[in-house]
Design a protein around this motif. Structure first.
Motif, PDB file in Angstrom:
ATOM      1  N   VAL A 187      -5.521   8.998   1.554  1.00  0.00           N
ATOM      2  CA  VAL A 187      -4.648   8.245   0.659  1.00  0.00           C
ATOM      3  C   VAL A 187      -3.651   7.447   1.491  1.00  0.00           C
ATOM      4  CG1 VAL A 187      -3.033   8.458  -1.271  1.00  0.00           C
ATOM      5  CG2 VAL A 187      -4.838  10.159  -0.976  1.00  0.00           C
ATOM      6  N   ASP A 188      -3.434   6.219   1.059  1.00  0.00           N
ATOM      7  CA  ASP A 188      -2.445   5.378   1.713  1.00  0.00           C
ATOM      8  C   ASP A 188      -1.253   5.271   0.770  1.00  0.00           C
ATOM      9  OD1 ASP A 188      -1.737   3.318   3.772  1.00  0.00           O
ATOM     10  OD2 ASP A 188      -1.684   2.085   1.965  1.00  0.00           O
ATOM     11  N   ILE A 189      -0.070   5.583   1.288  1.00  0.00           N
ATOM     12  CA  ILE A 189       1.128   5.602   0.434  1.00  0.00           C
ATOM     13  C   ILE A 189       2.113   4.580   0.973  1.00  0.00           C
ATOM     14  CG2 ILE A 189       3.007   7.065  -0.431  1.00  0.00           C
ATOM     15  CD1 ILE A 189       0.897   9.398   0.605  1.00  0.00           C
ATOM     16  N   GLU A 190       2.579   3.695   0.088  1.00  0.00           N
ATOM     17  CA  GLU A 190       3.554   2.709   0.544  1.00  0.00           C
ATOM     18  C   GLU A 190       4.867   2.940  -0.192  1.00  0.00           C
ATOM     19  OE1 GLU A 190       2.165  -1.369   0.530  1.00  0.00           O
ATOM     20  OE2 GLU A 190       4.233  -2.071   0.708  1.00  0.00           O
ATOM     21  N   LEU A 191       5.901   3.247   0.574  1.00  0.00           N
ATOM     22  CA  LEU A 191       7.208   3.505  -0.033  1.00  0.00           C
ATOM     23  C   LEU A 191       7.884   2.197  -0.397  1.00  0.00           C
ATOM     24  CD1 LEU A 191       6.541   6.220   1.276  1.00  0.00           C
ATOM     25  CD2 LEU A 191       8.965   6.449   1.850  1.00  0.00           C
ATOM     26  N   GLN A 192       8.941   2.325  -1.198  1.00  0.00           N
ATOM     27  CA  GLN A 192       9.665   1.124  -1.626  1.00  0.00           C
ATOM     28  C   GLN A 192      10.239   0.372  -0.431  1.00  0.00           C
ATOM     29  OE1 GLN A 192      10.243   4.231  -2.323  1.00  0.00           O
ATOM     30  NE2 GLN A 192      12.373   4.784  -1.877  1.00  0.00           N
ATOM     31  N   THR A 193      10.436   1.091   0.684  1.00  0.00           N
ATOM     32  CA  THR A 193      10.985   0.442   1.876  1.00  0.00           C
ATOM     33  C   THR A 193       9.920  -0.286   2.671  1.00  0.00           C
ATOM     34  OG1 THR A 193      10.500   2.433   3.112  1.00  0.00           O
ATOM     35  CG2 THR A 193      12.715   2.260   2.183  1.00  0.00           C
ATOM     36  N   GLY A 194       8.679  -0.153   2.247  1.00  0.00           N
ATOM     37  CA  GLY A 194       7.594  -0.751   3.015  1.00  0.00           C
ATOM     38  C   GLY A 194       6.973   0.215   3.997  1.00  0.00           C
ATOM     39  N   GLU A 195       7.627   1.355   4.216  1.00  0.00           N
ATOM     40  CA  GLU A 195       7.074   2.357   5.128  1.00  0.00           C
ATOM     41  C   GLU A 195       5.750   2.909   4.562  1.00  0.00           C
ATOM     42  OE1 GLU A 195       9.568   5.866   5.613  1.00  0.00           O
ATOM     43  OE2 GLU A 195       7.844   6.940   6.433  1.00  0.00           O
ATOM     44  N   ARG A 196       4.785   3.135   5.460  1.00  0.00           N
ATOM     45  CA  ARG A 196       3.495   3.644   4.988  1.00  0.00           C
ATOM     46  C   ARG A 196       3.272   5.064   5.484  1.00  0.00           C
ATOM     47  NH1 ARG A 196       0.313  -1.667   4.305  1.00  0.00           N
ATOM     48  NH2 ARG A 196      -0.809  -0.503   2.718  1.00  0.00           N
ATOM     49  N   ARG A 197       2.711   5.866   4.597  1.00  0.00           N
ATOM     50  CA  ARG A 197       2.370   7.236   4.982  1.00  0.00           C
ATOM     51  C   ARG A 197       0.923   7.515   4.603  1.00  0.00           C
ATOM     52  NH1 ARG A 197       7.927  10.333   3.111  1.00  0.00           N
ATOM     53  NH2 ARG A 197       9.276   9.005   4.374  1.00  0.00           N
ATOM     54  N   THR A 246       6.803   3.812  -5.537  1.00  0.00           N
ATOM     55  CA  THR A 246       5.830   4.130  -4.497  1.00  0.00           C
ATOM     56  C   THR A 246       4.434   3.693  -4.921  1.00  0.00           C
ATOM     57  OG1 THR A 246       7.173   5.960  -3.762  1.00  0.00           O
ATOM     58  CG2 THR A 246       4.841   6.028  -3.158  1.00  0.00           C
ATOM     59  N   LYS A 247       3.749   3.018  -3.990  1.00  0.00           N
ATOM     60  CA  LYS A 247       2.387   2.549  -4.300  1.00  0.00           C
ATOM     61  C   LYS A 247       1.377   3.430  -3.594  1.00  0.00           C
ATOM     62  CE  LYS A 247       4.184  -2.065  -3.926  1.00  0.00           C
ATOM     63  NZ  LYS A 247       4.220  -3.098  -2.921  1.00  0.00           N
ATOM     64  N   VAL A 248       0.333   3.778  -4.328  1.00  0.00           N
ATOM     65  CA  VAL A 248      -0.661   4.698  -3.779  1.00  0.00           C
ATOM     66  C   VAL A 248      -2.046   4.078  -3.865  1.00  0.00           C
ATOM     67  CG1 VAL A 248      -1.688   6.989  -4.035  1.00  0.00           C
ATOM     68  CG2 VAL A 248       0.719   6.651  -4.587  1.00  0.00           C
ATOM     69  N   ARG A 249      -2.771   4.131  -2.745  1.00  0.00           N
ATOM     70  CA  ARG A 249      -4.155   3.650  -2.777  1.00  0.00           C
ATOM     71  C   ARG A 249      -5.074   4.730  -2.218  1.00  0.00           C
ATOM     72  NH1 ARG A 249      -5.098  -1.368   0.291  1.00  0.00           N
ATOM     73  NH2 ARG A 249      -3.797  -0.288   1.823  1.00  0.00           N
ATOM     74  N   PHE A 250      -6.234   4.885  -2.830  1.00  0.00           N
ATOM     75  CA  PHE A 250      -7.218   5.873  -2.375  1.00  0.00           C
ATOM     76  C   PHE A 250      -8.278   5.137  -1.570  1.00  0.00           C
ATOM     77  CE2 PHE A 250      -5.015   7.598  -5.959  1.00  0.00           C
ATOM     78  CZ  PHE A 250      -4.810   8.923  -5.620  1.00  0.00           C
ATOM     79  N   LEU A 251      -8.524   5.604  -0.351  1.00  0.00           N
ATOM     80  CA  LEU A 251      -9.267   4.784   0.607  1.00  0.00           C
ATOM     81  C   LEU A 251     -10.785   4.991   0.616  1.00  0.00           C
ATOM     82  CD1 LEU A 251      -6.727   4.880   3.571  1.00  0.00           C
ATOM     83  CD2 LEU A 251      -6.900   3.234   1.698  1.00  0.00           C
ATOM     84  N   GLY A 252     -11.269   5.908  -0.220  1.00  0.00           N
ATOM     85  CA  GLY A 252     -12.728   6.022  -0.335  1.00  0.00           C
ATOM     86  C   GLY A 252     -13.401   6.713   0.838  1.00  0.00           C
ATOM     87  N   ARG A 253     -12.626   7.360   1.680  1.00  0.00           N
ATOM     88  CA  ARG A 253     -13.228   8.112   2.800  1.00  0.00           C
ATOM     89  C   ARG A 253     -12.279   9.237   3.168  1.00  0.00           C
ATOM     90  NH1 ARG A 253     -10.378   6.384   7.410  1.00  0.00           N
ATOM     91  NH2 ARG A 253      -9.310   4.411   7.096  1.00  0.00           N
TER      92      ARG A 253
END
Ligand code: ATP
Ligand code: MG
Lengths: 594, 458
Positions: free
Chosen positions: B30-40, B68-75
């Protein structure tokens, strides 16, 4: 057959909806890649499925298809010398088909080869009335095992036709005229693993399982058809004990289940067993061994299934009239698999998080051991001896798996880390281990060896018991406070521990000791005590006796390495003891009748 | 384009729930993008209908349910691998961290790997000479073994591990050899100690290093050993190298697992660790080994500090149940100045038997080993007795055992971190010490060997 859709995935637990026509315990194919799973709970149309393979990258919406069949094993020639995983997939075929050294997912493989051909000899004639368990013919599966082909459960009628010849396991070899007409039968049967195979009746075990391990056979014997528990902390020697029994026990068939333990231990078995010769048959012990491997890194649900797969195979050979030993290393890992599934199902946790039904599951498993009269008209006797390792956390045996096991197993070989740390192997503690079969087994052994075996055993145990009491005194007030007779007892006990109980599994000679040799060895030790005690009585000093017998004691220390073929050497050794003590007494200037 | 969700509904500890998701898989990255632009980065721990439970490797601090934006990366979480990894340093998630260029991957591997088919294993039986007597002679390490070091806080496990890496390295220099080092939540200082040692000896050029320090995100520690083992598997089984994997400190790994388990409100097992700790550790440790038809090997030396020096604590306990023995450091020996302070009595290498003896080390190896163990155990017992009752209460034989024990600790165990003994040197020293005892006490050695090796006239 019922087809549904995945709703949720959490590790090995998957739930699927639209499964209303499926049954509990049905095997399913889960997800696009077709993982193998088993339904363990149904609520409305939602099935909870324990999946026998890793569920990584499986998600909601993917299909689940129930096969409508319970988890079963295939029973036919071709099982012996094989290594299967927990759900009976043959691991060599697995490797061949995947061309990989790793366990790929979604593989479907026939447990037994459909191509291999077997020499079937019919042993009954057309026209014979038959029922479940009757033998129709035999197949020499290995050089030591005649695989008996039995009429499957539920089949009654008259043999219509039968022929000897070369067949594959799915070829029709006989037909039976039943109430519903004439039916074809092959060598292949299937049996659901969670259900014990039927028998005529259970009978009492009478005969010991001879393991060639001195501390077991002499002090804590297990009966053929009995159950034994081997608890102990890590490194105490559970696996070596199980391997030793698998190698040397005087049984017809061994089923070895590596349940949540190390991969290398299974490799060890595969490498070593073919080289070892069974002292009873003169053939390789692999010719009688079936291996089930579900190592600790393999999926946890299949670990749960593995011991059922093992015991069902054991029952099948028992039904042929064989004595079977099944080893499970380790039942604690199986119990942990139960606990993990139970936790994911959010069942009410019991002691240490184990489900409340832990005790009954353990009891059910050991209940499948025993000596029986099998189905079939001959009244064949067969037995399953179940030996289970238990791995208590921190070595603390008050935990639920050990305690529940001790409730049903009559033999307790308690492995002790203080012994294994001193390299006293097998590290079976002689003070707190027990065998509730001792009395009957010792009587049986005594009759077989034609000696008063029960007395020998009792005396040996008493000496060891006394030693521990004397040690307590020595610890408090020093060795000088003991009488000379007691100091002799200390020396003899130490000799019993070092020269008899200690047995090196990795020494070519020491690894196995026949009952005869065990008798010779223990008799020699007790003979030493008798003679030395007589010396004390006749006025020799303890120190004289100890110094004077240094050489013979050194010989006693090496007597375990006397090969089976040179058993007469023990008599010579006893004579040497007699002579040496006599000399000491005479030097002391006393008369003697020793 | 991957779908982006802004439907984080709950954050608990290092976990977050995302609702209304579609097509999400178990274990998915999972790719997580915080409101600050930081990615986890995160991983799906559970998926129930349209609700995914995600574990966030960098922790959840600062996550805002709304933005917070969340994307699932399929792997699943994977690692880029190539031979150029050797000599490089990565962070705990497998990202280049040495300031050098990005790796050009030869392939990308799922860090969970796959279980080895037991039938494909080749039994480890090749002696590794570490140059340390207490290991080579008494607790022999073989290629493909997993042999952990059980230490305590403040004990010199790092010196021992570095000594093994250094000395085992030399002996095998002819063949492809690599060290994979995973720092799991250790201090900067401890990590520096290893890096400096690797640099000093040139081992760095043969090493792949993954570093998660004490102040790095705790949940990353679940990934770090898997990164290391994935790199090791690639080098061993695809590039035919002999790989030594050092992972330190496994206690920090287990604590990260406990944190996740607590956040999931799972029924806790002993001391709060999850009931599946055994299985989970096994999925790491069982990645050691050799494969039939493959030249390489993975030898693992995991290091763990036993909380309160307690070996029955779940972390050492379950480790011991999985690994093929253990090397145990002793505080008493350490306090009496003995280096490396290996307590041989509870230490054990389970795989020693097939790696020693004629053709591997020497014919007298096993017998002298057994005899030394027995004698040392007896000597220690006698010493304890002497403490209670005084020296005078000891028998003549026991006095000899005491003498043996003292000399054994001072000369044999206490070799220091920079002495590299050949196995022959160790065996000779062993014989010399055994000759302190009366011959009649040497019951574990057969006559012919006593005749051949026991020093005479002492
Ligand atoms: N009879 C024996 N003779 C010689 N050595 C033995 C014997 N029994 C055990 N050992 C030694 O003890 C070691 C540990 O034994 P084993 O592997 O059976 O322990 P275990 O109780 O099964 O441990 P775990 O629970 O971790 O699997 C062996 O590798 C071997 O070195
Ligand atoms: Mg074991």
């Amino acid at each position: 057959m019922s087809k549904g859709k995945i709703v949720s995935v959490s590790g090995p637990l998957v739930t699927a909806e639209g499964m209303e026509t499926a049954n509990i315990q049905d095997i399913c194919r889960v997800g696009e890649i077709g993982l193998i799973g088993e339904i363990i709970e149904m609520r409305g149309d939602v099935a909870s499925i324990q999946v026998y393979e890793e569920t990584s990258m499986v998600g909601p919406g993917e299909p689940v298809v129930s096969t409508g069949e319970a988890l079963s094993v295939e029973l036919a020639p071709g099982m012996i010398s094989q290594m299967f995983d927990g759900i009976q997939r043959p691991l060599d075929k697995f490797r061949e088909m995947t061309k990989s050294n790793f366990l790929e997912r979604g593989m479907q493989i026939d447990p037994l080869s459909r191509e291999d051909e077997w020499e079937f000899t019919a042993t009954i004639e057309p026209g014979t009335k038959v029922g479940p368990g009757d033998i129709v013919g035999t197949v020499p599966e290995t050089s030591v095992i005649q695989h008996k082909i039995m009429i499957p459960n539920g089949v009654n009628g008259t043999i219509e036709s039968i022929q000897s010849g070369t067949f594959k396991i799915e070829d029709t070899i006989y037909t039976v005229k039943t109430e519903d007409g004439i039916k074809d039968y092959t060598m292949l049967q299937k049996w659901p693993v969670r259900k014990g195979r039927p028998i005529a009746t259970k009978i009492n075990p009478v005969e010991p399982l001879v393991t060639g391990q001195r501390v077991i056979d002499t002090l804590f014997p297990v009966a053929k058809g009995g159950a034994a528990a081997v608890p102990g902390p890590f490194g105490a020697g559970k696996t070596v004990v199980q391997h030793q029994i698998a190698k040397w026990a005087d049984v017809d068939i061994v089923v070895y289940v590596g349940c949540g333990e190390r991969g290398n231990e299974m490799t060890d078995v595969i490498n070593e067993f073919p080289e070892l010769i069974d002292p009873n048959t003169g053939q390789s012990i692999m010719e009688r061994t079936v291996l089930i491997a579900n190592t600790s890194n393999m999926p946890v649900a299949a670990r749960e299934a593995s011991i059922y797969t093992g015991i069902t195979i054991a029952e099948y050979f028992r039904d042929m009239g064989y004595s079977v030993a099944i080893m499970a290393d380790s039942t604690s890992r199986w119990a942990e698999a139960l606990r993990e599934m139970s936790g994911r199902l959010e069942e009410m946790p019991g002691d240490e998080g184990y489900p409340a039904y832990l005790g009954s599951r353990i009891a059910e498993y050991y209940e499948r051991a025993g000596k029986v009269i099998a189905l079939g008209d001959e009244g064949r006797e067969g037995s399953i001896t179940a030996i289970g390792a238990v791995s208590p956390p921190g070595g603390d045996t008050s935990e639920p798996v050990t305690q529940n096991t001790l409730r049903v197993a009559k033999v307790f070989w308690s492995l002790d880390s203080s012994l294994s740390q001193r390299r006293h192997f097998p590290a079976i503690n002689w003070l707190n281990s027990y065998s509730l079969y001792s009395n009957e087994m010792n009587k049986f052994i005594g009759e077989k060896l034609n000696v008063d075996w029960p007395t020998i055993v009792t005396r040996t145990k008493a000496l060891l018991q006394t030693e521990s009491e004397l040690e307590e005194i020595v610890r408090l007030v020093g060795i000088e406070s003991l009488s000379e007779r007691d100091r002799l007892r200390m020396i003899v006990s130490r000799m019993i521990r070092e020269d008899f109980l200690q047995q090196n599994a990795f020494d070519d000679v020491d690894t196995y000791t026949s009952q005869n040799k065990q008798l010779e060895m223990i008799s020699t030790l007790l003979h030493f005590e008798d003679k030395a005690a007589r010396g004390l009585e006749l006025g020799s000093y303890y120190d004289e006796l100890i110094d004077g017998t240094a050489d013979v004691r050194e010989r006693i220390g090496r007597m375990k390495y006397i090969p089976e073929e040179e058993i007469s050497k023990y008599k010579e050794l006893r004579q040497a003891i007699t002579d040496t003590v006599q000399e000491i007494i005479e030097k002391g200037g006393m008369d003697s009748d020793a | 384009m991957l779908k982006e969700y802004r439907t984080v509904s709950e954050v608990v500890g290092p976990l977050m729930a995302v609702e209304g998701v579609e097509g999400v898989k178990f274990d998915e990255l999972v790719d997580i993008e915080l409101q600050t632009g930081e990615r986890r980065r995160g991983q799906v721990l559970e998926i129930d209908g349209d609700k995914a439970m995600v574990q966030i490797f960098e922790g959840s601090s600062g996550i805002n349910l709304e933005d917070t934006k969340v994307r699932f990366l399929g792997r699943p979480l994977s690692l880029d691998v190539s031979e150029d990894m050797i000599g490089r340093t990565f962070d705990g998630m497998g990202r280049v961290s040495d300031g050098g260029p990005e790796l050009i991957p030869e392939k990308t591997l799922d860090i969970n790997g796959q279980a080895i088919n037991p039938i494909a294993r080749d039994y480890p039986d090749e002696f590794i000479q570490t140059g340390i007597s207490t290991i080579d002679h008494l607790n022999t390490l073989v290629r493909g073994q997993k042999l952990p070091v059980f230490s305590g806080s403040g004990l010199p496990h790092k010196e021992l591990a570095a000594q093994i890496a250094r000395q085992a390295n030399v002996k095998n220099s002819g063949e492809g050899f690599a060290v994979v080092f995973a720092a799991i939540g250790i201090t900067f200082e401890e990590a520096e100690f290893f890096l400096n040692d690797f640099k000093k000896t040139g081992a760095i050029d043969r090493s792949v290093i993954f570093v998660n320090l004490a102040d790095d995100p705790a949940i990353e520690r679940i990934a770090t050993p898997r990164m290391a083992l994935t790199a090791a598997e690639y080098l061993a089984f695809e590039k035919d190298m002999h790989v030594l994997v050092i992972m330190t400190d496994m206690t920090n790994y287990a604590e990260a697992l406990r944190e996740i388990s607590a956040a999931r409100r799972e029924v806790p097992g002993r001391r709060g660790y999850p009931g599946y700790l055994y299985t989970n550790l096994a999925t790491l440790y069982e990645r050691a080994g050799r494969l039939e038809g493959s030249k390489g090997s993975i030898t693992q030396i995991p290091i763990l500090t036993m909380p309160e020096d307690d070996i029955t604590h779940p972390i050492p306990d379950l480790t011991g149940y999985i690994t093929e023995g253990q090397i145990i450091l002793s505080r008493d020996l350490y306090n009496s100045g003995i280096q490396p302070p290996i307590n041989i009595l509870p230490s054990l290498s389970r795989l020693k038997d097939k790696g020693i003896g004629e053709g591997k080390t020497r014919e007298d190896h096993a017998a002298t080993m057994n005899q030394i163990f027995a004698a040392y155990a007896q000597g220690r017992e006698a010493k304890e007795l002497a403490v209670v009752l005084g020296e005078a209460a000891l028998s003549e034989a026991d006095k000899k055992y005491v003498q043996f024990t003292d000399k054994f600790e001072a000369e044999y165990v206490n070799q220091g971190n920079y002495t590299n003994r050949s196995i022959e040197d160790t065996l000779e020293l062993g014989w010399k010490l055994l000759s302190i005892l009366p011959k009649s006490e040497l019951k574990r050695i057969k006559d012919d060997m006593l005749k051949k090796y026991l020093p005479k006239g002492e």
